[in-house]
Motif scaffolding. Structure first.
Motif, PDB file in Angstrom:
ATOM      1  N   HIS A 228       0.841  -1.208   0.000  1.00  0.00           N
ATOM      2  CA  HIS A 228       0.000   0.000   0.000  1.00  0.00           C
ATOM      3  C   HIS A 228       0.879   1.263   0.000  1.00  0.00           C
ATOM      4  O   HIS A 228       2.007   1.245   0.514  1.00  0.00           O
ATOM      5  N   GLY A 229       0.343   2.340  -0.530  1.00  0.00           N
ATOM      6  CA  GLY A 229       1.116   3.590  -0.619  1.00  0.00           C
ATOM      7  C   GLY A 229       1.442   4.201   0.738  1.00  0.00           C
ATOM      8  O   GLY A 229       2.547   4.725   0.948  1.00  0.00           O
ATOM      9  N   ILE A 230       0.499   4.120   1.685  1.00  0.00           N
ATOM     10  CA  ILE A 230       0.692   4.826   2.967  1.00  0.00           C
ATOM     11  C   ILE A 230       1.874   4.266   3.767  1.00  0.00           C
ATOM     12  O   ILE A 230       2.756   5.032   4.161  1.00  0.00           O
TER      13      ILE A 230
ATOM     14  N   LEU B  63       5.081   5.413   2.042  1.00  0.00           N
ATOM     15  CA  LEU B  63       5.367   6.854   2.159  1.00  0.00           C
ATOM     16  C   LEU B  63       5.795   7.194   3.590  1.00  0.00           C
ATOM     17  O   LEU B  63       6.809   7.880   3.799  1.00  0.00           O
TER      18      LEU B  63
ATOM     19  N   LEU C 271       9.462   8.523   4.863  1.00  0.00           N
ATOM     20  CA  LEU C 271       9.602   9.796   5.598  1.00  0.00           C
ATOM     21  C   LEU C 271      10.286   9.556   6.950  1.00  0.00           C
ATOM     22  O   LEU C 271      11.158  10.338   7.365  1.00  0.00           O
TER      23      LEU C 271
ATOM     24  N   LEU D  99       5.861   9.217  -4.989  1.00  0.00           N
ATOM     25  CA  LEU D  99       4.891  10.272  -5.320  1.00  0.00           C
ATOM     26  C   LEU D  99       4.607  10.283  -6.824  1.00  0.00           C
ATOM     27  O   LEU D  99       3.461  10.438  -7.249  1.00  0.00           O
TER      28      LEU D  99
ATOM     29  N   MET E 186     -11.116  -2.250   0.660  1.00  0.00           N
ATOM     30  CA  MET E 186      -9.682  -1.960   0.743  1.00  0.00           C
ATOM     31  C   MET E 186      -9.374  -0.927   1.811  1.00  0.00           C
ATOM     32  O   MET E 186     -10.183  -0.040   2.080  1.00  0.00           O
TER      33      MET E 186
ATOM     34  N   VAL F  84      -7.709   2.340   3.213  1.00  0.00           N
ATOM     35  CA  VAL F  84      -7.618   3.713   2.659  1.00  0.00           C
ATOM     36  C   VAL F  84      -7.354   3.794   1.140  1.00  0.00           C
ATOM     37  O   VAL F  84      -6.303   3.402   0.640  1.00  0.00           O
TER      38      VAL F  84
ATOM     39  N   PRO G 112      -4.158   1.021 -14.233  1.00  0.00           N
ATOM     40  CA  PRO G 112      -3.393  -0.177 -13.885  1.00  0.00           C
ATOM     41  C   PRO G 112      -3.453  -0.444 -12.383  1.00  0.00           C
ATOM     42  O   PRO G 112      -3.910   0.422 -11.630  1.00  0.00           O
TER      43      PRO G 112
ATOM     44  N   GLY H  89      -2.234  -0.208  -8.886  1.00  0.00           N
ATOM     45  CA  GLY H  89      -1.274   0.633  -8.154  1.00  0.00           C
ATOM     46  C   GLY H  89      -0.318  -0.210  -7.315  1.00  0.00           C
ATOM     47  O   GLY H  89       0.847   0.154  -7.147  1.00  0.00           O
TER      48      GLY H  89
ATOM     49  N   ARG I 133       3.794  -0.197  -7.786  1.00  0.00           N
ATOM     50  CA  ARG I 133       4.649   0.044  -6.621  1.00  0.00           C
ATOM     51  C   ARG I 133       5.592  -1.135  -6.392  1.00  0.00           C
ATOM     52  O   ARG I 133       6.767  -0.961  -6.092  1.00  0.00           O
TER      53      ARG I 133
HETATM   54  C1  LIG Z   1       2.862  11.549   2.886  1.00  0.00           C
HETATM   55  C2  LIG Z   1       3.059  12.343   1.640  1.00  0.00           C
HETATM   56  C3  LIG Z   1       4.369  12.959   1.403  1.00  0.00           C
HETATM   57  C4  LIG Z   1       2.069  12.505   0.736  1.00  0.00           C
HETATM   58  C5  LIG Z   1       0.759  11.850   0.773  1.00  0.00           C
HETATM   59  C6  LIG Z   1       0.290  11.702  -0.641  1.00  0.00           C
HETATM   60  C7  LIG Z   1      -0.948  10.890  -0.773  1.00  0.00           C
HETATM   61  C8  LIG Z   1      -2.103  11.508  -1.471  1.00  0.00           C
HETATM   62  C9  LIG Z   1      -1.028   9.626  -0.353  1.00  0.00           C
HETATM   63  C10 LIG Z   1      -2.215   8.718  -0.532  1.00  0.00           C
HETATM   64  C11 LIG Z   1      -1.804   7.309  -0.379  1.00  0.00           C
HETATM   65  C12 LIG Z   1      -2.905   6.378  -0.772  1.00  0.00           C
HETATM   66  C13 LIG Z   1      -4.230   6.432  -0.104  1.00  0.00           C
HETATM   67  C14 LIG Z   1      -2.701   5.509  -1.749  1.00  0.00           C
HETATM   68  C15 LIG Z   1      -3.719   4.546  -2.281  1.00  0.00           C
HETATM   69  C16 LIG Z   1      -3.061   3.223  -2.504  1.00  0.00           C
HETATM   70  C17 LIG Z   1      -4.046   2.279  -3.105  1.00  0.00           C
HETATM   71  C18 LIG Z   1      -5.170   1.808  -2.305  1.00  0.00           C
HETATM   72  C19 LIG Z   1      -3.892   1.922  -4.398  1.00  0.00           C
HETATM   73  C20 LIG Z   1      -4.801   1.014  -5.128  1.00  0.00           C
HETATM   74  O1  LIG Z   1      -4.064  -0.085  -5.549  1.00  0.00           O
HETATM   75  P1  LIG Z   1      -4.662  -1.078  -6.625  1.00  0.00           P
HETATM   76  O2  LIG Z   1      -3.616  -2.153  -6.781  1.00  0.00           O
HETATM   77  O3  LIG Z   1      -5.929  -1.635  -6.088  1.00  0.00           O
HETATM   78  O4  LIG Z   1      -4.847  -0.292  -7.876  1.00  0.00           O
END
Ligand SMILES: CC(C)=CCC/C(C)=C/CC/C(C)=C/CC/C(C)=C/COP(=O)(O)O
Length: 265
Positions: free
Chosen positions: A112-114, A117, A121, A144, A169, A171, A181, A183, A187
């Motif tokens: 996951h992105g969170i 990230l 940090l 990013l 899912m 967040v 595609p 995410g 990643r």
């Molecule tokens: C902390 C900093 C520097 C910035 C925050 C930026 C930001 C908007 C972060 C959001 C992260 C987030 C909620 C990502 C979503 C990841 C996700 C659920 C992707 C979906 O993946 P998929 O494989 O189902 O397409």
């Protein structure tokens, strides 16, 4: 229709093609088809000397000869949907591998992105070497960039997630209702290529990193979150994104302000 009228109609459609129409395919215009012409048959007065009819709007035409590319894409899409449904064995608790769902969801969080990230940090804030900070700053930039590109493509393509997906899912952003595609796949490919290029790791760990990326991609289809092509393109995109990051590599020489600002934190 039978007889000479019917044959004449067929010939006129082939020979009097309007100059503006696509020469590679024969188009049957709905208003000229035998069904629409029932009232005006036979076409005794409509000889070859008659001027070609003006082209009709696109919605009034029907392709009789779709291109090879069109057929190939439709076939690929059909195989994609069929295979994705077959592989979606953890899509629900009652699915054939439903008991594996919690494990697949754990894998989901690992990509996951969170966490990525926040982890980057945190490491940046703890790093006390210039070299370490440079690598982490570029990892942050890569993450990013990935979020931005995936959101952009998802918003443009707007492909719905598979029907058997449960939208439970951890967040998500608003574009995450779309599936192309993946995410997580972008990643996984981006981060694993990044790690393999910038961390000195023993061979077993390197194998583990590649395995993690592969299994994470597969788990997206098994959970029913994605079709196979979403993940395949995600891997390709993530791999390419690393090349972009490597090309634009941020360093104290080309981005001094960024590094000075961070040092003042
Ligand atoms: C902390 C900093 C520097 C910035 C925050 C930026 C930001 C908007 C972060 C959001 C992260 C987030 C909620 C990502 C979503 C990841 C996700 C659920 C992707 C979906 O993946 P998929 O494989 O189902 O397409």
């Amino acid at each position: 229709g039978g007889g000479g009228g019917g044959r004449f109609e067929f010939q006129s459609l082939l020979s009097s093609r309007a100059p503006g129409l696509d020469p590679t395919c024969t188009r049957l215009r709905a208003s000229e088809s035998p069904v629409h012409r029932r009232g005006s048959f036979p076409l005794a007065g409509a000889g070859p000397s008659q001027a070609p009819p003006a082209p009709l709007p696109e919605e009034d035409r029907m392709d009789l000869n779709p291109s090879f590319l069109g057929i190939a894409l439709r076939s690929l899409l059909a195989i994609d949907l069929w295979l994705s449904k077959k592989l979606g064995v953890c899509a629900g608790e009652s699915s054939s591998w439903g008991s594996m769902r919690p494990l697949m969801k754990l894998l989901e969080i690992s990509g996951h992105g969170i966490p990525w990230l926040l982890g980057t940090l945190y490491c940046l804030s703890r790093s006390d070497s210039w070299a370490g900070r440079e690598v982490l700053m570029n990892l942050l930039f890569a993450l990013l960039l990935d979020l931005l590109l995936v959101a952009l493509i998802k918003g443009l393509v707007r492909r719905r997630r598979p029907a058997h997906n449960q939208m439970d899912m951890f967040v998500t952003l608003s574009v995450d209702k779309y599936s192309f595609p993946s995410g997580h796949a972008t990643r996984a490919a981006l981060v694993s290529r990044f790690i393999l290029n910038h961390l000195v790791l023993a061979i077993p760990l390197r194998v583990l990193v590649v395995l993690w990326a592969f299994i994470l991609g597969l788990s997206r289809v098994m959970l029913g979150r994605h079709n196979v092509t979403d993940v395949a393109f995600g891997f390709f995109l993530g791999y390419t994104q690393y090349s972009i990051v490597d090309y634009c590599w941020l360093s104290p020489h080309n981005a001094p302000v960024l590094f000075l600002l961070w040092n003042q934190q």
